[in-house]
Enzyme design. Sequence first.
Site, PDB file in Angstrom:
ATOM      1  N   GLU A 106     -23.241  33.000 -10.486  1.00  0.00           N
ATOM      2  CA  GLU A 106     -22.830  31.643 -10.076  1.00  0.00           C
ATOM      3  C   GLU A 106     -21.367  31.729  -9.640  1.00  0.00           C
ATOM      4  O   GLU A 106     -20.504  32.132 -10.418  1.00  0.00           O
ATOM      5  CB  GLU A 106     -22.995  30.680 -11.262  1.00  0.00           C
ATOM      6  CG  GLU A 106     -22.271  29.363 -11.121  1.00  0.00           C
ATOM      7  CD  GLU A 106     -22.659  28.587  -9.870  1.00  0.00           C
ATOM      8  OE1 GLU A 106     -23.854  28.263  -9.718  1.00  0.00           O
ATOM      9  OE2 GLU A 106     -21.755  28.339  -9.028  1.00  0.00           O
ATOM     10  N   ASP A 137     -19.551  35.826  -6.180  1.00  0.00           N
ATOM     11  CA  ASP A 137     -20.301  35.456  -4.985  1.00  0.00           C
ATOM     12  C   ASP A 137     -21.591  36.272  -4.945  1.00  0.00           C
ATOM     13  O   ASP A 137     -21.547  37.510  -4.933  1.00  0.00           O
ATOM     14  CB  ASP A 137     -19.439  35.759  -3.746  1.00  0.00           C
ATOM     15  CG  ASP A 137     -20.114  35.305  -2.453  1.00  0.00           C
ATOM     16  OD1 ASP A 137     -19.388  35.144  -1.451  1.00  0.00           O
ATOM     17  OD2 ASP A 137     -21.345  35.113  -2.453  1.00  0.00           O
ATOM     18  N   ASP A 155     -31.233  29.986  -6.246  1.00  0.00           N
ATOM     19  CA  ASP A 155     -31.142  28.566  -6.625  1.00  0.00           C
ATOM     20  C   ASP A 155     -29.790  28.056  -6.154  1.00  0.00           C
ATOM     21  O   ASP A 155     -28.874  27.783  -6.943  1.00  0.00           O
ATOM     22  CB  ASP A 155     -31.288  28.453  -8.142  1.00  0.00           C
ATOM     23  CG  ASP A 155     -31.172  27.010  -8.624  1.00  0.00           C
ATOM     24  OD1 ASP A 155     -31.061  26.814  -9.862  1.00  0.00           O
ATOM     25  OD2 ASP A 155     -31.147  26.096  -7.778  1.00  0.00           O
ATOM     26  N   THR A 157     -26.961  25.993  -3.367  1.00  0.00           N
ATOM     27  CA  THR A 157     -26.727  24.760  -2.622  1.00  0.00           C
ATOM     28  C   THR A 157     -27.239  24.962  -1.192  1.00  0.00           C
ATOM     29  O   THR A 157     -27.744  26.022  -0.857  1.00  0.00           O
ATOM     30  CB  THR A 157     -25.206  24.484  -2.591  1.00  0.00           C
ATOM     31  OG1 THR A 157     -24.520  25.719  -2.357  1.00  0.00           O
ATOM     32  CG2 THR A 157     -24.728  23.888  -3.900  1.00  0.00           C
ATOM     33  N   ASP A 158     -27.056  23.947  -0.368  1.00  0.00           N
ATOM     34  CA  ASP A 158     -27.533  24.025   1.023  1.00  0.00           C
ATOM     35  C   ASP A 158     -26.730  25.069   1.803  1.00  0.00           C
ATOM     36  O   ASP A 158     -25.666  25.523   1.340  1.00  0.00           O
ATOM     37  CB  ASP A 158     -27.367  22.647   1.690  1.00  0.00           C
ATOM     38  CG  ASP A 158     -28.197  21.581   0.961  1.00  0.00           C
ATOM     39  OD1 ASP A 158     -27.774  20.415   0.930  1.00  0.00           O
ATOM     40  OD2 ASP A 158     -29.258  21.938   0.396  1.00  0.00           O
ATOM     41  N   PRO A 162     -20.012  27.630   0.296  1.00  0.00           N
ATOM     42  CA  PRO A 162     -20.306  28.930  -0.336  1.00  0.00           C
ATOM     43  C   PRO A 162     -21.776  29.337  -0.221  1.00  0.00           C
ATOM     44  O   PRO A 162     -22.100  30.509  -0.294  1.00  0.00           O
ATOM     45  CB  PRO A 162     -19.898  28.705  -1.798  1.00  0.00           C
ATOM     46  CG  PRO A 162     -19.871  27.242  -2.006  1.00  0.00           C
ATOM     47  CD  PRO A 162     -19.535  26.638  -0.692  1.00  0.00           C
TER      48      PRO A 162
HETATM   49  N1  SAM Z   1     -31.150  22.824  -7.332  1.00  0.00           N
HETATM   50  C1  SAM Z   1     -29.972  22.614  -6.508  1.00  0.00           C
HETATM   51  C2  SAM Z   1     -30.348  22.460  -5.062  1.00  0.00           C
HETATM   52  O1  SAM Z   1     -31.494  22.741  -4.693  1.00  0.00           O
HETATM   53  O2  SAM Z   1     -29.451  22.061  -4.290  1.00  0.00           O
HETATM   54  C3  SAM Z   1     -28.999  23.753  -6.674  1.00  0.00           C
HETATM   55  C4  SAM Z   1     -28.473  23.823  -8.064  1.00  0.00           C
HETATM   56  S1  SAM Z   1     -27.161  24.848  -8.437  1.00  0.00           S
HETATM   57  C5  SAM Z   1     -26.023  23.642  -8.963  1.00  0.00           C
HETATM   58  C6  SAM Z   1     -26.519  25.461  -6.898  1.00  0.00           C
HETATM   59  C7  SAM Z   1     -25.394  26.426  -7.195  1.00  0.00           C
HETATM   60  O3  SAM Z   1     -25.241  27.412  -6.181  1.00  0.00           O
HETATM   61  C8  SAM Z   1     -24.000  25.760  -7.301  1.00  0.00           C
HETATM   62  O4  SAM Z   1     -23.583  25.767  -8.645  1.00  0.00           O
HETATM   63  C9  SAM Z   1     -23.097  26.613  -6.408  1.00  0.00           C
HETATM   64  O5  SAM Z   1     -21.810  26.808  -6.951  1.00  0.00           O
HETATM   65  C10 SAM Z   1     -23.898  27.896  -6.320  1.00  0.00           C
HETATM   66  N2  SAM Z   1     -23.576  28.749  -5.172  1.00  0.00           N
HETATM   67  C11 SAM Z   1     -23.397  28.365  -3.882  1.00  0.00           C
HETATM   68  N3  SAM Z   1     -23.079  29.441  -3.121  1.00  0.00           N
HETATM   69  C12 SAM Z   1     -23.081  30.532  -3.958  1.00  0.00           C
HETATM   70  C13 SAM Z   1     -22.842  31.923  -3.768  1.00  0.00           C
HETATM   71  N4  SAM Z   1     -22.525  32.418  -2.547  1.00  0.00           N
HETATM   72  N5  SAM Z   1     -22.929  32.750  -4.841  1.00  0.00           N
HETATM   73  C14 SAM Z   1     -23.247  32.258  -6.072  1.00  0.00           C
HETATM   74  N6  SAM Z   1     -23.475  30.932  -6.329  1.00  0.00           N
HETATM   75  C15 SAM Z   1     -23.395  30.093  -5.269  1.00  0.00           C
END
Ligand code: SAM
Length: 284
Positions: A106, A137, A155, A157-158, A162
């Site tokens: 994460e 990352d 799992d 974000t869109d 990041p």
């Molecule tokens: N269920 C949610 C959805 O479908 O939008 C996603 C939940 S979770 C909170 C999404 C996580 O992805 C976030 O905490 C974000 O910080 C993480 N994230 C985004 N880009 C990332 C990356 N390159 N590496 C690791 N984590 C990442």
Amino acid sequence: MELWYTEEHTENVKFSMKVKEHIYSGKSDYQKVDVLDTYEFGKLLTLDGLVMVTEKDEFIYHDMIVHVPMAVNPAIKNVLVIGGGDGGTVRELMKYKSIEHVDMVEIDKMVCDVSKEYFPTISCELDNERVSLYYEDGIKFIKNKVNKYDLIIVDSTDPIGPGEGLFTKEFYSDCYQALSDNGILTNQSEGVIYNDLAKELIRSHSKIKDIFPISKIYQGSIPTYPTGYWLFGFASKKLDPLKDLDHKAWEQLSIQTKYYNTDLHKGAFYLPNHVKEIIENGNV
Ligand code: SAM
């Protein structure tokens, strides 16, 4: 005075929830993190103003991204979760005693800290001894991993900020290399009703199916995600999500789930014609 949270789904559509209290607001190096207590859906976590999880309907998303692959390959032992900072995906994975270890990567520690503070029913397994948490990352973490995981769950974000790099051909190729022979990749795949979401679906699915011999889309109904109709990706080197579903073996595990069952598993892969048209022909 009434307080409302509103998420802009398109420039012409907004989704609002009435709010009791804006409990937390923070800014990490990656995104704005907010927690609101809503009348209908309980506590809500948003990142950059977008819905991530609510206490009331988070079980649907986490059941579908975890139990679908777990019911196809009961031999899954080593898992990688990329993203998943709220902890819901790891919570569902820990229901399987067969899982020996989960690496969870994460990028934003603030998300995990906020979830531990305000969403204890979702983040309850983040400190499990079978879980290693990396605040890194995922794009970099996956590089040079070979034949290490039986399941990778993206799992994220869109595909903005990041999360953008988690929807590229290079990333999916790295996932392929990191998976064992019976490896499975599941990922959240956006939606179809709004053109922007459909375009993201087409982009990610077309890349995955160029890399994985088996690549299917499946569906779930998540009230607080745009249009309430959400899609997931299932990709693998060998295992088919329907032909290799071992429903008897899964049922014998007596895993308690609030949404998933093996009948619903089958139905999730039988998609409406308009969705098949978009996936098969890339027509939005
Ligand atoms: N269920 C949610 C959805 O479908 O939008 C996603 C939940 S979770 C909170 C999404 C996580 O992805 C976030 O905490 C974000 O910080 C993480 N994230 C985004 N880009 C990332 C990356 N390159 N590496 C690791 N984590 C990442």
